[in-house]
Motif scaffolding. Structure first.
Motif, PDB file in Angstrom:
ATOM      1  N   LEU A 199     -13.005  -0.922   5.814  1.00  0.00           N
ATOM      2  CA  LEU A 199     -12.650  -0.532   7.176  1.00  0.00           C
ATOM      3  C   LEU A 199     -13.871  -0.738   8.060  1.00  0.00           C
ATOM      4  N   THR A 200     -13.661  -1.166   9.282  1.00  0.00           N
ATOM      5  CA  THR A 200     -14.808  -1.476  10.134  1.00  0.00           C
ATOM      6  C   THR A 200     -15.029  -0.457  11.247  1.00  0.00           C
ATOM      7  N   ASN A 201     -13.947   0.137  11.733  1.00  0.00           N
ATOM      8  CA  ASN A 201     -14.118   1.102  12.822  1.00  0.00           C
ATOM      9  C   ASN A 201     -13.164   2.279  12.616  1.00  0.00           C
ATOM     10  N   THR A 202     -13.730   3.376  12.194  1.00  0.00           N
ATOM     11  CA  THR A 202     -12.921   4.577  11.956  1.00  0.00           C
ATOM     12  C   THR A 202     -13.357   5.708  12.886  1.00  0.00           C
ATOM     13  N   ASN A 255       0.819  -1.228   0.000  1.00  0.00           N
ATOM     14  CA  ASN A 255       0.000   0.000   0.000  1.00  0.00           C
ATOM     15  C   ASN A 255       0.848   1.273   0.000  1.00  0.00           C
ATOM     16  N   ARG A 313       1.967  11.957   1.743  1.00  0.00           N
ATOM     17  CA  ARG A 313       2.532  12.080   3.084  1.00  0.00           C
ATOM     18  C   ARG A 313       3.877  12.796   3.093  1.00  0.00           C
ATOM     19  N   THR A 357      -5.542   6.742   2.576  1.00  0.00           N
ATOM     20  CA  THR A 357      -5.429   6.120   3.898  1.00  0.00           C
ATOM     21  C   THR A 357      -4.281   5.110   3.911  1.00  0.00           C
ATOM     22  N   PRO A 358      -3.866   4.687   5.080  1.00  0.00           N
ATOM     23  CA  PRO A 358      -2.828   3.644   5.127  1.00  0.00           C
ATOM     24  C   PRO A 358      -3.321   2.295   4.631  1.00  0.00           C
ATOM     25  N   ASP A 359      -4.623   2.158   4.461  1.00  0.00           N
ATOM     26  CA  ASP A 359      -5.176   0.889   4.004  1.00  0.00           C
ATOM     27  C   ASP A 359      -5.601   0.916   2.544  1.00  0.00           C
ATOM     28  N   GLY A 360      -5.325   2.000   1.865  1.00  0.00           N
ATOM     29  CA  GLY A 360      -5.690   2.092   0.460  1.00  0.00           C
ATOM     30  C   GLY A 360      -6.224   3.468   0.126  1.00  0.00           C
ATOM     31  N   ILE A 420       1.718   0.717   8.121  1.00  0.00           N
ATOM     32  CA  ILE A 420       1.650   2.062   7.543  1.00  0.00           C
ATOM     33  C   ILE A 420       0.816   2.971   8.437  1.00  0.00           C
ATOM     34  N   GLY A 421      -0.234   2.422   9.013  1.00  0.00           N
ATOM     35  CA  GLY A 421      -1.055   3.220   9.918  1.00  0.00           C
ATOM     36  C   GLY A 421      -0.262   3.673  11.141  1.00  0.00           C
ATOM     37  N   ASP A 427       1.862   6.483  10.093  1.00  0.00           N
ATOM     38  CA  ASP A 427       1.045   7.696   9.985  1.00  0.00           C
ATOM     39  C   ASP A 427       0.879   8.358  11.358  1.00  0.00           C
ATOM     40  N   ASP A 438      -8.428  -1.139  12.982  1.00  0.00           N
ATOM     41  CA  ASP A 438      -8.164  -0.404  11.749  1.00  0.00           C
ATOM     42  C   ASP A 438      -7.181   0.713  12.032  1.00  0.00           C
ATOM     43  N   GLY A 439      -6.191   0.832  11.177  1.00  0.00           N
ATOM     44  CA  GLY A 439      -5.222   1.918  11.333  1.00  0.00           C
ATOM     45  C   GLY A 439      -4.027   1.556  12.174  1.00  0.00           C
ATOM     46  N   TRP A 454     -10.525   7.996  13.750  1.00  0.00           N
ATOM     47  CA  TRP A 454      -9.674   8.431  12.643  1.00  0.00           C
ATOM     48  C   TRP A 454      -9.850   9.939  12.444  1.00  0.00           C
ATOM     49  N   PHE A 468       0.322   7.409  -2.358  1.00  0.00           N
ATOM     50  CA  PHE A 468       0.317   7.502  -0.899  1.00  0.00           C
ATOM     51  C   PHE A 468       1.551   8.240  -0.403  1.00  0.00           C
ATOM     52  N   HIS A 482      -6.480   8.923   8.628  1.00  0.00           N
ATOM     53  CA  HIS A 482      -5.807   7.833   9.340  1.00  0.00           C
ATOM     54  C   HIS A 482      -6.215   7.833  10.812  1.00  0.00           C
TER      55      HIS A 482
END
Lengths: 145, 101
Positions: free
Chosen positions: B58-61, A16, A25, B25-28, A128-129, A132, A123-124, B64, A21, B93
């Motif tokens: 994503l399930t829980n942001t 990713n 950043r 985002t860091p996930d795409g 990479i998260g 960040d 998530d996050g 973020w 990306f 993020h």
């Protein structure tokens, strides 16, 4: 954990780090060969973070803070999550990241009751998260941009 | 990146023109690596972020944060209220984790 599983997860996440990306950043990747992820985050001042991701993500990554040229970063005092070091348990000199998601945090004597297991699938909180989050912390240090 | 829809109106002021938005985002990236989504000034940022959340699985942001050029954004605001125009790349993020000495 089987190394092959850790490597597969590492490589899936590192994929990713696309040009789009990285441009967004202001980062450059210096190394992304398992188990090392080494990223330069340009700013004032620039920060370079080298992650050791063995046993990812059963273990959180271990981070080494570097200057842009690769020399060890020196901190004269602790600012935010950037602890001047040394770590109280791993014996490494120099500063470390004392933030949820990093090995130095979860193995620090002050945080042994905060288990990585609790956070690793949020998530996050991928590689990479986590970078960040470090980048945001770094920019929020007074005097940084 | 390229626009995935054509046309920007005819003679409206900049504020009235559609925006080209990407959420990075860091996930795409939403909508994807090579394109932007058209959005309008009166749309709330939260609507676009919700689309990104769904697309990126994503399930829980809830914790973020969104930024534009390192300026924090309030998802409850519209693009116009956020002073966003033209091509907009939103950094999104997880809020930096706690810790410290």
């Amino acid at each position: 954990m089987l190394e092959v599983l850790a490597k597969a997860k590492f490589e899936k996440e590192v994929a990713n780090l696309s040009d789009v990306f990285l441009k967004s950043r202001g980062w450059v990747v210096n190394n992304k060969v398992f188990p090392i992820l080494d990223v330069t985050m340009f700013g004032k001042p620039t920060l370079r973070v080298r992650l050791e991701c063995d046993e990812w993500n059963e273990l959180p990554p271990s981070a080494t803070l570097l200057c842009e040229n690769g020399d060890p970063l020196q901190l004269t005092r602790t600012v935010g999550c950037f602890h001047e070091g040394p770590h109280d348990r791993n014996g490494k000199p120099g500063p470390f990241i004392c933030m949820r998601g990093f090995r130095e945090y979860h193995t620090h004597g002050s945080h042994l009751n905060e288990h990585w297991e609790t956070y690793k699938n949020q998530d996050g909180n991928g590689l990479i998260g986590l970078l960040d989050q470090v980048n945001r912390h770094w920019k929020k240090v007074p005097g940084h941009e | 990146m390229q626009h995935n829809e054509d046309g920007y109106g005819d003679g409206h002021e900049e504020e009235d023109k559609p925006l080209a938005v990407a959420v990075i985002t860091p996930d795409g990236i939403y909508p994807d690596e090579n394109s932007y989504r058209r959005a309008y000034g009166e749309e709330k940022l939260a609507e676009i972020l919700e689309l990104a959340k769904t697309k990126l699985k994503l399930t829980n942001t809830d914790d973020w944060d969104a930024y534009h050029n390192n300026r924090p954004l309030d998802p409850k605001h519209t693009f116009t209220e956020s002073h966003l125009h033209g091509i907009v790349e939103i950094q999104w993020h997880k809020r930096e984790g706690g810790g410290g000495a």
